[in-house]
Write a protein that holds these residues in place. Structure first.
Motif, PDB file in Angstrom:
ATOM      1  N   LYS A  34       0.825  -1.272   0.000  1.00  0.00           N
ATOM      2  CA  LYS A  34      -0.110  -0.014  -0.047  1.00  0.00           C
ATOM      3  C   LYS A  34       0.787   1.334   0.074  1.00  0.00           C
ATOM      4  CE  LYS A  34      -3.944  -2.124   2.431  1.00  0.00           C
ATOM      5  NZ  LYS A  34      -3.265  -3.704   1.883  1.00  0.00           N
ATOM      6  N   PRO A  35       0.233   2.393  -0.522  1.00  0.00           N
ATOM      7  CA  PRO A  35       0.856   3.711  -0.551  1.00  0.00           C
ATOM      8  C   PRO A  35       1.540   4.218   0.866  1.00  0.00           C
ATOM      9  CG  PRO A  35      -0.969   3.579  -1.972  1.00  0.00           C
ATOM     10  CD  PRO A  35      -1.026   2.507  -1.128  1.00  0.00           C
ATOM     11  N   GLY A  36       2.717   4.460   0.921  1.00  0.00           N
ATOM     12  CA  GLY A  36       3.171   4.906   2.203  1.00  0.00           C
ATOM     13  C   GLY A  36       3.766   3.690   3.164  1.00  0.00           C
ATOM     14  N   GLU A  37       3.498   2.384   2.627  1.00  0.00           N
ATOM     15  CA  GLU A  37       4.113   1.380   3.308  1.00  0.00           C
ATOM     16  C   GLU A  37       5.512   1.185   3.233  1.00  0.00           C
ATOM     17  OE1 GLU A  37       3.556  -3.738   3.157  1.00  0.00           O
ATOM     18  OE2 GLU A  37       1.885  -2.332   2.561  1.00  0.00           O
ATOM     19  N   ARG A  38       6.341   0.606   4.293  1.00  0.00           N
ATOM     20  CA  ARG A  38       7.723   0.634   4.317  1.00  0.00           C
ATOM     21  C   ARG A  38       8.098  -0.560   3.496  1.00  0.00           C
ATOM     22  NH1 ARG A  38      12.449   1.375   8.866  1.00  0.00           N
ATOM     23  NH2 ARG A  38      14.211   1.602   7.461  1.00  0.00           N
ATOM     24  N   ILE A  39       9.355  -0.671   2.576  1.00  0.00           N
ATOM     25  CA  ILE A  39       9.573  -1.739   1.680  1.00  0.00           C
ATOM     26  C   ILE A  39      10.831  -2.272   2.607  1.00  0.00           C
ATOM     27  CG2 ILE A  39      10.627  -2.482  -0.410  1.00  0.00           C
ATOM     28  CD1 ILE A  39       7.788  -1.707  -0.838  1.00  0.00           C
ATOM     29  N   THR A  53      19.686  -9.734  -3.421  1.00  0.00           N
ATOM     30  CA  THR A  53      20.385  -8.905  -4.331  1.00  0.00           C
ATOM     31  C   THR A  53      18.985  -8.588  -5.582  1.00  0.00           C
ATOM     32  OG1 THR A  53      22.445  -9.694  -4.193  1.00  0.00           O
ATOM     33  CG2 THR A  53      22.047  -8.963  -6.391  1.00  0.00           C
ATOM     34  N   PRO A  54      18.450  -9.531  -5.849  1.00  0.00           N
ATOM     35  CA  PRO A  54      17.496  -9.219  -7.014  1.00  0.00           C
ATOM     36  C   PRO A  54      16.499  -8.505  -6.477  1.00  0.00           C
ATOM     37  CG  PRO A  54      17.335 -11.496  -6.293  1.00  0.00           C
ATOM     38  CD  PRO A  54      18.564 -10.983  -5.784  1.00  0.00           C
ATOM     39  N   VAL A  55      16.218  -8.375  -5.130  1.00  0.00           N
ATOM     40  CA  VAL A  55      15.167  -7.417  -4.463  1.00  0.00           C
ATOM     41  C   VAL A  55      15.859  -5.985  -4.421  1.00  0.00           C
ATOM     42  CG1 VAL A  55      14.076  -6.914  -2.589  1.00  0.00           C
ATOM     43  CG2 VAL A  55      14.173  -9.444  -3.062  1.00  0.00           C
ATOM     44  N   ARG A  56      17.004  -5.794  -4.166  1.00  0.00           N
ATOM     45  CA  ARG A  56      17.407  -4.541  -4.201  1.00  0.00           C
ATOM     46  C   ARG A  56      17.609  -3.975  -5.497  1.00  0.00           C
ATOM     47  NH1 ARG A  56      22.174  -5.972  -2.478  1.00  0.00           N
ATOM     48  NH2 ARG A  56      21.379  -5.850  -0.065  1.00  0.00           N
ATOM     49  N   GLY A  66       8.821   5.505 -10.369  1.00  0.00           N
ATOM     50  CA  GLY A  66       8.133   6.138  -9.500  1.00  0.00           C
ATOM     51  C   GLY A  66       7.106   5.482  -8.642  1.00  0.00           C
ATOM     52  N   TYR A  67       7.370   4.075  -8.635  1.00  0.00           N
ATOM     53  CA  TYR A  67       6.437   3.227  -7.855  1.00  0.00           C
ATOM     54  C   TYR A  67       7.099   3.254  -6.265  1.00  0.00           C
ATOM     55  CZ  TYR A  67       4.320   0.857 -11.458  1.00  0.00           C
ATOM     56  OH  TYR A  67       3.588   0.509 -12.564  1.00  0.00           O
ATOM     57  N   VAL A  68       8.230   3.471  -6.209  1.00  0.00           N
ATOM     58  CA  VAL A  68       8.640   3.655  -4.661  1.00  0.00           C
ATOM     59  C   VAL A  68       9.514   4.968  -4.337  1.00  0.00           C
ATOM     60  CG1 VAL A  68       8.840   1.110  -4.483  1.00  0.00           C
ATOM     61  CG2 VAL A  68      10.909   2.142  -4.997  1.00  0.00           C
ATOM     62  N   VAL A  69       9.850   5.204  -3.388  1.00  0.00           N
ATOM     63  CA  VAL A  69      10.672   6.493  -2.811  1.00  0.00           C
ATOM     64  C   VAL A  69      11.855   5.794  -1.936  1.00  0.00           C
ATOM     65  CG1 VAL A  69       9.016   8.155  -3.503  1.00  0.00           C
ATOM     66  CG2 VAL A  69       8.885   7.376  -1.192  1.00  0.00           C
ATOM     67  N   MET A  70      13.024   6.212  -2.298  1.00  0.00           N
ATOM     68  CA  MET A  70      14.211   5.942  -1.222  1.00  0.00           C
ATOM     69  C   MET A  70      14.503   7.188  -0.529  1.00  0.00           C
ATOM     70  SD  MET A  70      16.220   3.542  -3.523  1.00  0.00           S
ATOM     71  CE  MET A  70      17.332   2.647  -2.431  1.00  0.00           C
ATOM     72  N   PRO A  72      16.811   9.000   2.293  1.00  0.00           N
ATOM     73  CA  PRO A  72      17.987   8.727   3.385  1.00  0.00           C
ATOM     74  C   PRO A  72      17.691   8.507   4.609  1.00  0.00           C
ATOM     75  CG  PRO A  72      18.465  10.428   1.440  1.00  0.00           C
ATOM     76  CD  PRO A  72      16.742   9.937   1.639  1.00  0.00           C
ATOM     77  N   ARG A  73      18.542   7.502   5.357  1.00  0.00           N
ATOM     78  CA  ARG A  73      18.282   7.261   6.863  1.00  0.00           C
ATOM     79  C   ARG A  73      16.984   7.006   7.302  1.00  0.00           C
ATOM     80  NH1 ARG A  73      21.467  11.375   5.804  1.00  0.00           N
ATOM     81  NH2 ARG A  73      19.769  12.978   6.488  1.00  0.00           N
ATOM     82  N   ARG A  74      16.179   7.020   6.503  1.00  0.00           N
ATOM     83  CA  ARG A  74      14.581   6.552   6.746  1.00  0.00           C
ATOM     84  C   ARG A  74      14.135   5.110   6.148  1.00  0.00           C
ATOM     85  NH1 ARG A  74      10.299  11.303   6.251  1.00  0.00           N
ATOM     86  NH2 ARG A  74       9.325   9.340   7.189  1.00  0.00           N
ATOM     87  N   GLY A  75      14.640   4.781   4.957  1.00  0.00           N
ATOM     88  CA  GLY A  75      14.250   3.566   3.984  1.00  0.00           C
ATOM     89  C   GLY A  75      13.430   3.849   3.134  1.00  0.00           C
ATOM     90  N   THR A  76      12.990   2.836   2.500  1.00  0.00           N
ATOM     91  CA  THR A  76      12.292   2.762   1.175  1.00  0.00           C
ATOM     92  C   THR A  76      10.763   2.688   1.408  1.00  0.00           C
ATOM     93  OG1 THR A  76      14.138   2.114  -0.050  1.00  0.00           O
ATOM     94  CG2 THR A  76      12.139   1.688  -1.267  1.00  0.00           C
TER      95      THR A  76
END
Length: 241
Positions: A34-39, A53-56, A66-70, A72-76
């Protein structure tokens, strides 16, 4: 995160990173992620039955799409799509769709034109049947055929990327009352202009189609928001009773 993703089948001819990427992309499109969910790489790798490795690698590609945002220091995180984001995507896509359809009017082959016309008939049939899965599938093929008829590979790649960013909303938009029939008519006007080799008319038809698509999507999102708010209030009342 619960174990919601099916393990990857390792018998695919595609590179593992591509299979993982498509699996995660589909999970985001369908709302499993879901939108906003941490990966979480480790958990996703465990669910999919692959190494990290393939997940990364898949996550990096999904960030470009544009599906995820990374952060810094907070995660994806799974990307939230704001109204402003949608406006920006449609603003760019409208200009590119206009260019693409104009080029298609100049370069389309008889075979491609015939294929577009067949797809319109198929979509009309699926609308009568209420087969949303086939409608979406055929709509994608319809647009892909027009993009390739433009004979500009870079343009195809850019438009496809923008379209993918809104794919998760496609069913929501198409389910809005009257949108399917309106979309079919808009497609017919586009094909008619391309068939006549009228570049200007094809471009204008594309612009109208994008404008109507954006308007409908925003209306559908607003309706969904109100529906969810109503459900939340009803649930709260029952809990307080």
């Amino acid at each position: 995160m619960d174990n919601r993703l099916a393990p990857i089948k390792l018998d695919s001819y595609q590179p593992l990173r591509e299979v993982v990427c498509e699996s995660l992309r589909e999970a985001i499109r369908t709302g499993i992620l879901k939108p906003g969910e941490r990966i979480m790489e480790i958990q996703l790798a465990e669910e999919l039955g692959v190494s990290r490795t393939p997940v990364r690698e898949a996550i990096r590609k999904l960030e470009l799409e544009g599906y995820v945002v990374m952060m810094p220091r907070r995660g994806t995180y799974v990307a939230n799509m704001s109204i402003r984001d949608i406006n920006e995507i449609f603003e760019i896509r409208t200009a590119l769709e206009s260019l693409s359809n104009g080029l298609a009017a100049d370069h389309i082959t008889d075979e491609e034109l015939e294929h577009l016309q067949r797809l319109l008939v198929m979509i009309g049939g699926y609308i009568k049947e209420g087969n949303m899965e086939k409608i979406v599938e055929t709509d994608i093929e319809f647009h892909d055929t027009m993009y390739h008829a433009a004979r500009n590979n870079r343009l195809v790649g850019i438009i496809s990327n923008l379209r993918d960013q809104l794919t998760r909303f496609r069913t929501l938009s198409m389910s809005y009352p009257g949108r399917l029939e309106a979309t079919l008519e808009e497609h017919r006007l586009i094909v008619e202009a391309i068939a006549q080799g009228d570049r200007k008319a094809a471009s204008k038809a594309a612009e109208r189609h994008m404008e109507n698509s954006e308007k409908t999507l925003l209306q559908a999102m607003d309706a969904m928001k109100k529906k969810n708010e109503s459900k939340a209030k009803s649930k709260k009342k029952k809990a307080e009773a």
